[in-house]
Design an enzyme around this catalytic site. Sequence first.
Site, PDB file in Angstrom:
ATOM      1  N   LYS A   1       9.737  31.467 -61.354  1.00  0.00           N
ATOM      2  CA  LYS A   1       9.392  31.600 -62.782  1.00  0.00           C
ATOM      3  C   LYS A   1       8.457  30.462 -63.200  1.00  0.00           C
ATOM      4  O   LYS A   1       7.523  30.670 -63.984  1.00  0.00           O
ATOM      5  CB  LYS A   1      10.658  31.593 -63.661  1.00  0.00           C
ATOM      6  CG  LYS A   1      11.569  32.791 -63.493  1.00  0.00           C
ATOM      7  CD  LYS A   1      10.943  34.115 -63.852  1.00  0.00           C
ATOM      8  CE  LYS A   1      10.760  34.361 -65.325  1.00  0.00           C
ATOM      9  NZ  LYS A   1      10.233  35.736 -65.588  1.00  0.00           N
TER      10      LYS A   1
ATOM     11  N   TYR B   1      14.608  31.535 -57.771  1.00  0.00           N
ATOM     12  CA  TYR B   1      14.360  32.154 -59.087  1.00  0.00           C
ATOM     13  C   TYR B   1      13.652  31.181 -60.048  1.00  0.00           C
ATOM     14  O   TYR B   1      12.538  31.492 -60.510  1.00  0.00           O
ATOM     15  CB  TYR B   1      15.654  32.730 -59.691  1.00  0.00           C
ATOM     16  CG  TYR B   1      15.450  33.245 -61.095  1.00  0.00           C
ATOM     17  CD1 TYR B   1      14.743  34.430 -61.325  1.00  0.00           C
ATOM     18  CD2 TYR B   1      15.903  32.525 -62.193  1.00  0.00           C
ATOM     19  CE1 TYR B   1      14.518  34.885 -62.618  1.00  0.00           C
ATOM     20  CE2 TYR B   1      15.683  32.978 -63.484  1.00  0.00           C
ATOM     21  CZ  TYR B   1      14.998  34.154 -63.700  1.00  0.00           C
ATOM     22  OH  TYR B   1      14.754  34.595 -64.976  1.00  0.00           O
TER      23      TYR B   1
END
Length: 369
Positions: free
Chosen positions: A163, A159
């Site tokens: 990002k 994650y």
Amino acid sequence: MAEATEIRKLVYLVTGGCGFLGEHVVRMLLQREPRLSELRVFDLHLGPWLEELKTGPVRVTAIQGDVTQAHEVAAAVAGAHVVIHTAGLVDVFGRASPETIYEVNVQGTKNVIEACVQTGTRFLVYTSSMEVVGPNIKGHPFYRGNEDTPYEAVHKHPYPCSKAQAEQLVLEANGREVHGGLPLVTCALRPTGIYGEGHQIMRDFYHQGLRLGGRLFRAIPASVEHGRVYVGNVAWMHVLVARELQRQAALLGGQVYFCYDESPYKSYEDFNMEFLGPCGLRLVETRLLVPYWLLMLLAALNALLQWLLRPLLLYAPLLNPYTLAVANTTFTVSTDKARRHFGYEPLFSWEDSRSRTIRWVRAVEGSAP
Ligand SMILES: NC(=O)c1ccc[n+]([C@@H]2O[C@H](COP(=O)([O-])OP(=O)(O)OC[C@H]3O[C@@H](n4cnc5c(N)ncnc54)[C@H](O)[C@@H]3O)[C@@H](O)[C@H]2O)c1
Ligand SMILES: C[C@@H](CO)CCC[C@@H](C)[C@H]1CC[C@H]2[C@@H]3[C@H](O)C=C4C[C@@H](O)CC[C@]4(C)[C@H]3CC[C@]12C
């Protein structure tokens, strides 16, 4: 009335517009962007609440689509003046595979950028995350830092990695020539942990507390501070930066901004109790009963169980080695960059943010987990 319709000429697209943050951005745009003529809401799953928005002066167009599909994104972007790209796969619990997380967060963002370039859309706001900075895998504290604070941003988890890659793509795209010859203007907003109406993890903690007889058990020392920001203020920052990006492209283009407001610095659990406490839960101190090494062991056991059970079922509890590390590392922001660059002031005071969130948790009360 004639005046109001005359100035309504802008088309905005919000990707992920039916998510927790996306819905607040959509509602905020309708309330606070008087130049809006059409609002396109693009999401994999459209919410039924969109219907009630279709009666106002702004044309609300719901588009069911997938950011990983370049042609769907290009069709949605064509003719939009501004794109607010909030769509993303927010998963730190191991529900989705790393490949899927990259596909949505990185390839999806590439598709949005390319769609802007191909169709001539000039303004792109990306919802990034504090996680592109930290906490890092070494557990270094980030104490009241700002956008320029040096920090070793090293990640392993899909994650934050996805990002960070997506944010970099967005910032590098600033200045690219779009169809028609003008430059693309981009910026990224980095919220810390968002809370407020619609926050799924808050809802999970609330239901967990109810199941445990009105109690939650402290697992993280109260001294570990966590940055939190109210969803309404994050939405307001998106609306404002999108507006000012058009007026002050040279200053805002290619910049990153942490999202902040007046929410107090507290540990993750103490902060949640600001809302869950008035709804009848209490936080039981268990430091002596559950030492940190035991939490690490439980988190590792959860990770092992997730791996073993994967062929049979999805086991994705809140506690895993990554979430424990994030929850147990101080990460707080203190900055005024957004105020200096585009005049941002929080729209909701801490008292407002708190009471709105409490009202929402109370309404959640009877609902099923
Ligand atoms: N929740 C937080 O604390 C937090 C903090 C910092 C940054 N963010 C970022 O804010 C953004 C929104 O997060 P959120 O908490 O509202 O999450 P969310 O899951 O509630 O919303 C994400 C939305 O994106 C949509 N989406 C997912 N995959 C898609 C796809 N392939 N195509 C189209 N739409 C898709 C989902 O359907 C959902 O409506 C994300 O980019 C996230 O990384 C969230
Ligand atoms: C050890 C548990 C005992 O109660 C508590 C576990 C809490 C964790 C599940 C959450 C602690 C911090 C959260 C993250 C943080 O608020 C910021 C985030 C950035 C955003 O981009 C996505 C969500 C998240 C990673 C958020 C996820 C949940 C926590 C790890």
